[in-house]
Design a protein around this motif. Sequence first.
Motif, PDB file in Angstrom:
ATOM      1  N   HIS A 120       0.819  -1.223   0.000  1.00  0.00           N
ATOM      2  CA  HIS A 120       0.000   0.000   0.000  1.00  0.00           C
ATOM      3  C   HIS A 120       0.849   1.269   0.000  1.00  0.00           C
ATOM      4  O   HIS A 120       0.361   2.341  -0.310  1.00  0.00           O
ATOM      5  CB  HIS A 120      -0.936   0.004   1.218  1.00  0.00           C
ATOM      6  CG  HIS A 120      -0.195   0.087   2.516  1.00  0.00           C
ATOM      7  ND1 HIS A 120       0.443  -0.987   3.095  1.00  0.00           N
ATOM      8  CD2 HIS A 120       0.051   1.140   3.326  1.00  0.00           C
ATOM      9  CE1 HIS A 120       1.025  -0.594   4.216  1.00  0.00           C
ATOM     10  NE2 HIS A 120       0.798   0.682   4.375  1.00  0.00           N
ATOM     11  N   LYS A 121       2.130   1.140   0.325  1.00  0.00           N
ATOM     12  CA  LYS A 121       2.991   2.331   0.355  1.00  0.00           C
ATOM     13  C   LYS A 121       3.497   2.712  -1.027  1.00  0.00           C
ATOM     14  O   LYS A 121       3.916   3.849  -1.248  1.00  0.00           O
ATOM     15  CB  LYS A 121       4.202   2.081   1.268  1.00  0.00           C
ATOM     16  CG  LYS A 121       3.839   1.948   2.718  1.00  0.00           C
ATOM     17  CD  LYS A 121       5.076   1.933   3.576  1.00  0.00           C
ATOM     18  CE  LYS A 121       4.694   1.860   5.036  1.00  0.00           C
ATOM     19  NZ  LYS A 121       5.833   1.667   5.915  1.00  0.00           N
ATOM     20  N   PHE A 127      -3.063  -1.698  -8.081  1.00  0.00           N
ATOM     21  CA  PHE A 127      -3.993  -2.606  -7.388  1.00  0.00           C
ATOM     22  C   PHE A 127      -5.124  -3.045  -8.315  1.00  0.00           C
ATOM     23  O   PHE A 127      -5.757  -4.068  -8.103  1.00  0.00           O
ATOM     24  CB  PHE A 127      -4.581  -1.940  -6.145  1.00  0.00           C
ATOM     25  CG  PHE A 127      -3.676  -1.994  -4.942  1.00  0.00           C
ATOM     26  CD1 PHE A 127      -3.146  -3.208  -4.490  1.00  0.00           C
ATOM     27  CD2 PHE A 127      -3.358  -0.837  -4.243  1.00  0.00           C
ATOM     28  CE1 PHE A 127      -2.316  -3.256  -3.377  1.00  0.00           C
ATOM     29  CE2 PHE A 127      -2.532  -0.886  -3.126  1.00  0.00           C
ATOM     30  CZ  PHE A 127      -2.002  -2.096  -2.707  1.00  0.00           C
ATOM     31  N   GLU A 128      -5.367  -2.239  -9.378  1.00  0.00           N
ATOM     32  CA  GLU A 128      -6.456  -2.580 -10.306  1.00  0.00           C
ATOM     33  C   GLU A 128      -6.175  -3.860 -11.090  1.00  0.00           C
ATOM     34  O   GLU A 128      -7.094  -4.497 -11.580  1.00  0.00           O
ATOM     35  CB  GLU A 128      -6.688  -1.430 -11.299  1.00  0.00           C
ATOM     36  CG  GLU A 128      -7.314  -0.213 -10.645  1.00  0.00           C
ATOM     37  CD  GLU A 128      -7.420   0.961 -11.609  1.00  0.00           C
ATOM     38  OE1 GLU A 128      -7.409   0.755 -12.837  1.00  0.00           O
ATOM     39  OE2 GLU A 128      -7.509   2.095 -11.113  1.00  0.00           O
ATOM     40  N   TYR A 129      -4.909  -4.199 -11.274  1.00  0.00           N
ATOM     41  CA  TYR A 129      -4.625  -5.383 -12.080  1.00  0.00           C
ATOM     42  C   TYR A 129      -3.799  -6.459 -11.370  1.00  0.00           C
ATOM     43  O   TYR A 129      -3.570  -7.522 -11.932  1.00  0.00           O
ATOM     44  CB  TYR A 129      -3.967  -4.985 -13.412  1.00  0.00           C
ATOM     45  CG  TYR A 129      -2.572  -4.386 -13.288  1.00  0.00           C
ATOM     46  CD1 TYR A 129      -1.447  -5.194 -13.207  1.00  0.00           C
ATOM     47  CD2 TYR A 129      -2.387  -3.005 -13.280  1.00  0.00           C
ATOM     48  CE1 TYR A 129      -0.182  -4.645 -13.119  1.00  0.00           C
ATOM     49  CE2 TYR A 129      -1.125  -2.447 -13.190  1.00  0.00           C
ATOM     50  CZ  TYR A 129      -0.024  -3.273 -13.113  1.00  0.00           C
ATOM     51  OH  TYR A 129       1.223  -2.731 -13.013  1.00  0.00           O
ATOM     52  N   THR A 130      -3.335  -6.204 -10.161  1.00  0.00           N
ATOM     53  CA  THR A 130      -2.609  -7.262  -9.449  1.00  0.00           C
ATOM     54  C   THR A 130      -3.619  -8.112  -8.672  1.00  0.00           C
ATOM     55  O   THR A 130      -4.623  -7.603  -8.180  1.00  0.00           O
ATOM     56  CB  THR A 130      -1.562  -6.676  -8.482  1.00  0.00           C
ATOM     57  OG1 THR A 130      -2.172  -5.635  -7.725  1.00  0.00           O
ATOM     58  CG2 THR A 130      -0.363  -6.123  -9.217  1.00  0.00           C
ATOM     59  N   ALA A 133      -2.590 -14.229  -7.910  1.00  0.00           N
ATOM     60  CA  ALA A 133      -1.693 -15.012  -8.764  1.00  0.00           C
ATOM     61  C   ALA A 133      -0.367 -14.269  -8.930  1.00  0.00           C
ATOM     62  O   ALA A 133      -0.354 -13.099  -9.314  1.00  0.00           O
ATOM     63  CB  ALA A 133      -2.343 -15.231 -10.128  1.00  0.00           C
ATOM     64  N   ASP A 134       0.707 -14.955  -8.600  1.00  0.00           N
ATOM     65  CA  ASP A 134       2.054 -14.380  -8.759  1.00  0.00           C
ATOM     66  C   ASP A 134       2.213 -13.048  -8.014  1.00  0.00           C
ATOM     67  O   ASP A 134       2.963 -12.170  -8.464  1.00  0.00           O
ATOM     68  CB  ASP A 134       2.388 -14.156 -10.246  1.00  0.00           C
ATOM     69  CG  ASP A 134       2.348 -15.444 -11.044  1.00  0.00           C
ATOM     70  OD1 ASP A 134       2.809 -16.471 -10.531  1.00  0.00           O
ATOM     71  OD2 ASP A 134       1.831 -15.409 -12.182  1.00  0.00           O
ATOM     72  N   TYR A 135       1.508 -12.879  -6.904  1.00  0.00           N
ATOM     73  CA  TYR A 135       1.436 -11.556  -6.266  1.00  0.00           C
ATOM     74  C   TYR A 135       2.813 -11.030  -5.854  1.00  0.00           C
ATOM     75  O   TYR A 135       3.175  -9.900  -6.184  1.00  0.00           O
ATOM     76  CB  TYR A 135       0.489 -11.630  -5.064  1.00  0.00           C
ATOM     77  CG  TYR A 135       0.059 -10.283  -4.525  1.00  0.00           C
ATOM     78  CD1 TYR A 135      -0.349  -9.256  -5.377  1.00  0.00           C
ATOM     79  CD2 TYR A 135       0.054 -10.026  -3.160  1.00  0.00           C
ATOM     80  CE1 TYR A 135      -0.747  -8.020  -4.889  1.00  0.00           C
ATOM     81  CE2 TYR A 135      -0.353  -8.794  -2.657  1.00  0.00           C
ATOM     82  CZ  TYR A 135      -0.740  -7.801  -3.525  1.00  0.00           C
ATOM     83  OH  TYR A 135      -1.139  -6.575  -3.038  1.00  0.00           O
ATOM     84  N   VAL A 136       3.594 -11.859  -5.153  1.00  0.00           N
ATOM     85  CA  VAL A 136       4.907 -11.382  -4.681  1.00  0.00           C
ATOM     86  C   VAL A 136       5.811 -11.064  -5.872  1.00  0.00           C
ATOM     87  O   VAL A 136       6.504 -10.032  -5.894  1.00  0.00           O
ATOM     88  CB  VAL A 136       5.564 -12.431  -3.752  1.00  0.00           C
ATOM     89  CG1 VAL A 136       7.026 -12.091  -3.477  1.00  0.00           C
ATOM     90  CG2 VAL A 136       4.792 -12.512  -2.439  1.00  0.00           C
ATOM     91  N   ARG A 137       5.773 -11.910  -6.872  1.00  0.00           N
ATOM     92  CA  ARG A 137       6.629 -11.669  -8.054  1.00  0.00           C
ATOM     93  C   ARG A 137       6.188 -10.391  -8.779  1.00  0.00           C
ATOM     94  O   ARG A 137       7.021  -9.614  -9.237  1.00  0.00           O
ATOM     95  CB  ARG A 137       6.578 -12.876  -8.990  1.00  0.00           C
ATOM     96  CG  ARG A 137       7.265 -14.099  -8.385  1.00  0.00           C
ATOM     97  CD  ARG A 137       6.961 -15.345  -9.189  1.00  0.00           C
ATOM     98  NE  ARG A 137       7.524 -15.310 -10.527  1.00  0.00           N
ATOM     99  CZ  ARG A 137       7.083 -16.080 -11.544  1.00  0.00           C
ATOM    100  NH1 ARG A 137       6.069 -16.907 -11.365  1.00  0.00           N
ATOM    101  NH2 ARG A 137       7.653 -15.999 -12.715  1.00  0.00           N
TER     102      ARG A 137
END
Length: 209
Positions: A120-121, A127-130, A133-137
């Motif tokens: 969030h920083k 955020f609209e497209y993450t 799936a594969d979030y950390v990457r």
Amino acid sequence: MPLYKRITPNQHSFVYIWKIDESLDELLNKIQLKPESQERVDGMKSIQHQRGFLSVRMLLAAAGYSDFDLFYDEEGKPHLKDGKHISITHSFSYSGIIVSDENVGIDIEMQREKIEIIAHKFLKYEFEYTSEADYVRMLTVIWGAKEAIYKMFPPRGLSFKDHIKVIPFKIGDQAGRAWAHFEEVAQKYQLEWLEFDGYTCVYSSEEGL
Ligand SMILES: CC(C)(COP(=O)(O)OP(=O)(O)OC[C@H]1O[C@@H](n2cnc3c(N)ncnc32)[C@H](O)[C@@H]1OP(=O)(O)O)[C@@H](O)C(=O)NCCC(=O)NCCS
């Protein structure tokens, strides 16, 4: 370990990555430093930081430069005496440089789950497209892209979250785009990235590599 990777995005840019396997003494024995660089090394609190700094000098040697060809401006941005552009990064076991005729930036980050906590920083638009799936990457690519862009043109007050937008991408794309909008600056950036050994390396240019 010698050079880990050499990438030539185009005929006037190259990226070198070092895997830092050497001890501090091994690195010190291989490198000649300017007095001001030696002072910086002596003042560093962690051996990891010292090894990262010194491994960048190994990369400079691989690229045909030495510590004597490099200087820093008052913001800490590195420059080469021959007028080429350079950007530098080091993260735990790896370091990297990009050298080019154009303004460029580079960042290596370790892929770590804790990046979710600080998302969030540095994210808003993204955020609209993450998604899960594969979030950390994905987050690591976005973070690396914003650090690389910041290194190219670090105006005071630039906010990663509000002023830099990474255009939607898929992790496998290995290339993308970003925009920076800040005061009178509106600039488009070309991004490329690679992943290896739990790390992500992102490099950026203004004109497209
Ligand atoms: C300076 C900064 C970009 C360094 O990035 P980092 O991920 O911490 O560290 P890296 O190893 O990737 O990069 C360090 C290198 O950046 C380069 N650097 C430092 N200041 C720089 C600047 N103002 N401009 C360009 N490059 C710079 C240096 O070459 C440095 O390595 P060296 O001193 O050993 O040669 C980073 O600390 C920073 O200030 N980021 C912006 C802060 C910000 O707005 N954060 C928002 C969080 S939400």
